[in-house]
Design a protein around this motif. Structure first.
Motif, PDB file in Angstrom:
ATOM      1  N   VAL A   1      -8.465  -3.038  16.150  1.00 36.50           N
ATOM      2  CA  VAL A   1      -7.461  -4.045  15.795  1.00 36.50           C
ATOM      3  C   VAL A   1      -6.855  -4.647  17.053  1.00 36.50           C
ATOM      4  O   VAL A   1      -6.722  -5.873  17.167  1.00 36.50           O
ATOM      5  N   GLU A   2      -6.518  -3.812  18.016  1.00 30.83           N
ATOM      6  CA  GLU A   2      -5.943  -4.309  19.261  1.00 30.83           C
ATOM      7  C   GLU A   2      -6.910  -5.227  19.991  1.00 30.83           C
ATOM      8  O   GLU A   2      -6.515  -6.276  20.515  1.00 30.83           O
ATOM      9  N   SER A   3      -8.178  -4.858  19.994  1.00 35.25           N
ATOM     10  CA  SER A   3      -9.191  -5.689  20.648  1.00 35.25           C
ATOM     11  C   SER A   3      -9.274  -7.076  20.013  1.00 35.25           C
ATOM     12  O   SER A   3      -9.342  -8.089  20.710  1.00 35.25           O
ATOM     13  N   ILE A   4      -9.248  -7.112  18.701  1.00 33.85           N
ATOM     14  CA  ILE A   4      -9.308  -8.398  17.989  1.00 33.85           C
ATOM     15  C   ILE A   4      -8.065  -9.221  18.292  1.00 33.85           C
ATOM     16  O   ILE A   4      -8.152 -10.406  18.622  1.00 33.85           O
ATOM     17  N   LEU A   5      -6.899  -8.599  18.170  1.00 32.97           N
ATOM     18  CA  LEU A   5      -5.645  -9.332  18.321  1.00 32.97           C
ATOM     19  C   LEU A   5      -5.344  -9.728  19.760  1.00 32.97           C
ATOM     20  O   LEU A   5      -4.477 -10.564  20.007  1.00 32.97           O
ATOM     21  N   LYS A   6      -6.073  -9.164  20.714  1.00 32.51           N
ATOM     22  CA  LYS A   6      -5.883  -9.538  22.118  1.00 32.51           C
ATOM     23  C   LYS A   6      -7.016 -10.411  22.636  1.00 32.51           C
ATOM     24  O   LYS A   6      -7.192 -10.569  23.844  1.00 32.51           O
ATOM     25  N   THR A   7      -7.775 -11.008  21.723  1.00 29.40           N
ATOM     26  CA  THR A   7      -8.818 -11.950  22.102  1.00 29.40           C
ATOM     27  C   THR A   7      -8.172 -13.136  22.821  1.00 29.40           C
ATOM     28  O   THR A   7      -7.211 -13.722  22.306  1.00 29.40           O
ATOM     29  N   PRO A   8      -8.668 -13.484  24.009  1.00 26.96           N
ATOM     30  CA  PRO A   8      -8.067 -14.601  24.744  1.00 26.96           C
ATOM     31  C   PRO A   8      -8.056 -15.887  23.916  1.00 26.96           C
ATOM     32  O   PRO A   8      -9.017 -16.205  23.205  1.00 26.96           O
ATOM     33  N   ASP A   9      -6.958 -16.610  23.967  1.00 28.68           N
ATOM     34  CA  ASP A   9      -6.759 -17.906  23.299  1.00 28.68           C
ATOM     35  C   ASP A   9      -6.774 -17.824  21.767  1.00 28.68           C
ATOM     36  O   ASP A   9      -6.893 -18.854  21.103  1.00 28.68           O
ATOM     37  N   LEU A  10      -6.642 -16.634  21.217  1.00 31.07           N
ATOM     38  CA  LEU A  10      -6.589 -16.476  19.764  1.00 31.07           C
ATOM     39  C   LEU A  10      -5.312 -17.104  19.230  1.00 31.07           C
ATOM     40  O   LEU A  10      -4.228 -16.862  19.755  1.00 31.07           O
ATOM     41  N   LYS A  11      -5.448 -17.928  18.192  1.00 25.85           N
ATOM     42  CA  LYS A  11      -4.290 -18.590  17.602  1.00 25.85           C
ATOM     43  C   LYS A  11      -3.997 -18.099  16.191  1.00 25.85           C
ATOM     44  O   LYS A  11      -2.862 -18.127  15.750  1.00 25.85           O
ATOM     45  N   GLY A  12      -5.051 -17.712  15.462  1.00 27.50           N
ATOM     46  CA  GLY A  12      -4.848 -17.313  14.083  1.00 27.50           C
ATOM     47  C   GLY A  12      -5.859 -16.290  13.623  1.00 27.50           C
ATOM     48  O   GLY A  12      -6.970 -16.216  14.147  1.00 27.50           O
ATOM     49  N   VAL A  13      -5.436 -15.499  12.629  1.00 26.85           N
ATOM     50  CA  VAL A  13      -6.279 -14.458  12.040  1.00 26.85           C
ATOM     51  C   VAL A  13      -6.087 -14.504  10.534  1.00 26.85           C
ATOM     52  O   VAL A  13      -4.960 -14.652  10.056  1.00 26.85           O
ATOM     53  N   VAL A  14      -7.185 -14.386   9.805  1.00 27.10           N
ATOM     54  CA  VAL A  14      -7.109 -14.228   8.359  1.00 27.10           C
ATOM     55  C   VAL A  14      -7.416 -12.772   8.062  1.00 27.10           C
ATOM     56  O   VAL A  14      -8.475 -12.267   8.413  1.00 27.10           O
ATOM     57  N   MET A  15      -6.465 -12.110   7.426  1.00 24.14           N
ATOM     58  CA  MET A  15      -6.577 -10.691   7.127  1.00 24.14           C
ATOM     59  C   MET A  15      -6.801 -10.513   5.635  1.00 24.14           C
ATOM     60  O   MET A  15      -5.976 -10.934   4.825  1.00 24.14           O
ATOM     61  N   GLU A  16      -7.949  -9.934   5.273  1.00 22.48           N
ATOM     62  CA  GLU A  16      -8.225  -9.642   3.869  1.00 22.48           C
ATOM     63  C   GLU A  16      -7.630  -8.289   3.513  1.00 22.48           C
ATOM     64  O   GLU A  16      -7.921  -7.288   4.163  1.00 22.48           O
ATOM     65  N   THR A  17      -6.802  -8.276   2.469  1.00 23.89           N
ATOM     66  CA  THR A  17      -6.129  -7.056   2.074  1.00 23.89           C
ATOM     67  C   THR A  17      -6.493  -6.676   0.645  1.00 23.89           C
ATOM     68  O   THR A  17      -7.221  -7.389  -0.039  1.00 23.89           O
ATOM     69  N   PHE A  18      -5.949  -5.552   0.200  1.00 22.99           N
ATOM     70  CA  PHE A  18      -6.232  -5.030  -1.135  1.00 22.99           C
ATOM     71  C   PHE A  18      -5.349  -5.714  -2.176  1.00 22.99           C
ATOM     72  O   PHE A  18      -4.188  -6.027  -1.902  1.00 22.99           O
ATOM     73  N   GLY A  19      -5.885  -5.895  -3.357  1.00 28.69           N
ATOM     74  CA  GLY A  19      -5.104  -6.342  -4.512  1.00 28.69           C
ATOM     75  C   GLY A  19      -4.180  -7.495  -4.222  1.00 28.69           C
ATOM     76  O   GLY A  19      -4.596  -8.570  -3.816  1.00 28.69           O
ATOM     77  N   SER A  20      -2.880  -7.258  -4.413  1.00 32.42           N
ATOM     78  CA  SER A  20      -1.897  -8.332  -4.273  1.00 32.42           C
ATOM     79  C   SER A  20      -1.357  -8.462  -2.844  1.00 32.42           C
ATOM     80  O   SER A  20      -0.273  -8.977  -2.630  1.00 32.42           O
ATOM     81  N   GLY A  21      -2.134  -7.996  -1.881  1.00 35.08           N
ATOM     82  CA  GLY A  21      -1.760  -8.188  -0.482  1.00 35.08           C
ATOM     83  C   GLY A  21      -1.324  -6.938   0.237  1.00 35.08           C
ATOM     84  O   GLY A  21      -0.472  -6.986   1.118  1.00 35.08           O
ATOM     85  N   ASN A  22      -1.908  -5.819  -0.119  1.00 33.04           N
ATOM     86  CA  ASN A  22      -1.532  -4.542   0.482  1.00 33.04           C
ATOM     87  C   ASN A  22      -2.548  -4.099   1.523  1.00 33.04           C
ATOM     88  O   ASN A  22      -3.739  -4.290   1.365  1.00 33.04           O
ATOM     89  N   ALA A  23      -2.034  -3.490   2.578  1.00 36.91           N
ATOM     90  CA  ALA A  23      -2.866  -2.955   3.647  1.00 36.91           C
ATOM     91  C   ALA A  23      -2.385  -1.543   3.942  1.00 36.91           C
ATOM     92  O   ALA A  23      -1.300  -1.156   3.515  1.00 36.91           O
ATOM     93  N   PRO A  24      -3.164  -0.779   4.662  1.00 35.07           N
ATOM     94  CA  PRO A  24      -2.673   0.545   5.055  1.00 35.07           C
ATOM     95  C   PRO A  24      -1.339   0.406   5.793  1.00 35.07           C
ATOM     96  O   PRO A  24      -1.164  -0.501   6.600  1.00 35.07           O
ATOM     97  N   GLY A  25      -0.410   1.279   5.531  1.00 38.91           N
ATOM     98  CA  GLY A  25       0.924   1.174   6.100  1.00 38.91           C
ATOM     99  C   GLY A  25       1.110   1.908   7.409  1.00 38.91           C
ATOM    100  O   GLY A  25       2.230   2.289   7.737  1.00 38.91           O
ATOM    101  N   PHE A  26       0.036   2.096   8.145  1.00 38.34           N
ATOM    102  CA  PHE A  26       0.144   2.808   9.417  1.00 38.34           C
ATOM    103  C   PHE A  26       1.131   2.109  10.347  1.00 38.34           C
ATOM    104  O   PHE A  26       1.088   0.891  10.504  1.00 38.34           O
ATOM    105  N   ASP A  27       1.991   2.886  10.972  1.00 30.18           N
ATOM    106  CA  ASP A  27       2.943   2.312  11.919  1.00 30.18           C
ATOM    107  C   ASP A  27       2.237   1.577  13.045  1.00 30.18           C
ATOM    108  O   ASP A  27       2.676   0.504  13.468  1.00 30.18           O
ATOM    109  N   TRP A  28       1.136   2.144  13.540  1.00 26.94           N
ATOM    110  CA  TRP A  28       0.420   1.499  14.641  1.00 26.94           C
ATOM    111  C   TRP A  28      -0.096   0.126  14.219  1.00 26.94           C
ATOM    112  O   TRP A  28      -0.093  -0.817  15.021  1.00 26.94           O
ATOM    113  N   LEU A  29      -0.526  -0.012  12.958  1.00 25.88           N
ATOM    114  CA  LEU A  29      -1.033  -1.302  12.481  1.00 25.88           C
ATOM    115  C   LEU A  29       0.100  -2.325  12.411  1.00 25.88           C
ATOM    116  O   LEU A  29      -0.045  -3.463  12.880  1.00 25.88           O
ATOM    117  N   MET A  30       1.220  -1.926  11.844  1.00 27.60           N
ATOM    118  CA  MET A  30       2.366  -2.836  11.751  1.00 27.60           C
ATOM    119  C   MET A  30       2.847  -3.244  13.139  1.00 27.60           C
ATOM    120  O   MET A  30       3.187  -4.404  13.374  1.00 27.60           O
TER     121      MET A  30
END
Length: 118
Positions: free
Chosen positions: A6-35
């Motif tokens: 996740v860190e590698s993706i989010l630190k891609t140079p010049d990245l402006k936007g990300v589309v995150m596919e989540t479960f059901g009505s918009g839920n993702a794992p609640g890991f503190d590191w992810l948040m």
């Protein structure tokens, strides 16, 4: 998925936007590191859009705790957008020269009937 991926993706140079596919009505794992990584990315100006991986339905981030945590991290609802729609909308909005704040505002409204907001 690991924090390193996740860190590698989010630190891609010049990245402006990300589309995150989540479960059901918009839920993702609640890991503190992810948040923390998502919040950091948003604070650096990256727009993160939450769409559901389900065939039908949409994202309702206020419904469950994990969705609310994503909202608190600065993730934007994609409502009932498909992944492809959210990618195209991000590309269009950034292509118009909009900044992060303007893109987020426009993601929350239907430009040409691409999302249903109730």
């Amino acid at each position: 998925i690991s924090p390193q991926v996740v860190e590698s993706i989010l630190k891609t140079p010049d990245l402006k936007g990300v589309v995150m596919e989540t479960f059901g009505s918009g839920n993702a794992p609640g890991f503190d590191w992810l948040m923390d990584l998502l919040r950091d990315a948003v604070n650096r100006g990256i727009v993160i859009v939450n769409v559901t991986q389900c065939v039908a339905g949409g994202v309702e981030m206020h419904r469950y705790e994990t969705g609310r945590r994503l909202l608190e991290a600065g993730v934007v609802s994609g409502y009932d957008s498909t992944t492809e729609c959210a990618v195209a909308k991000l590309m269009f909005l950034f292509g118009q020269g909009m900044n992060q704040k303007e893109v987020k505002e426009h993601l929350n409204c239907s430009l040409i009937g691409e999302i249903t907001i109730s």
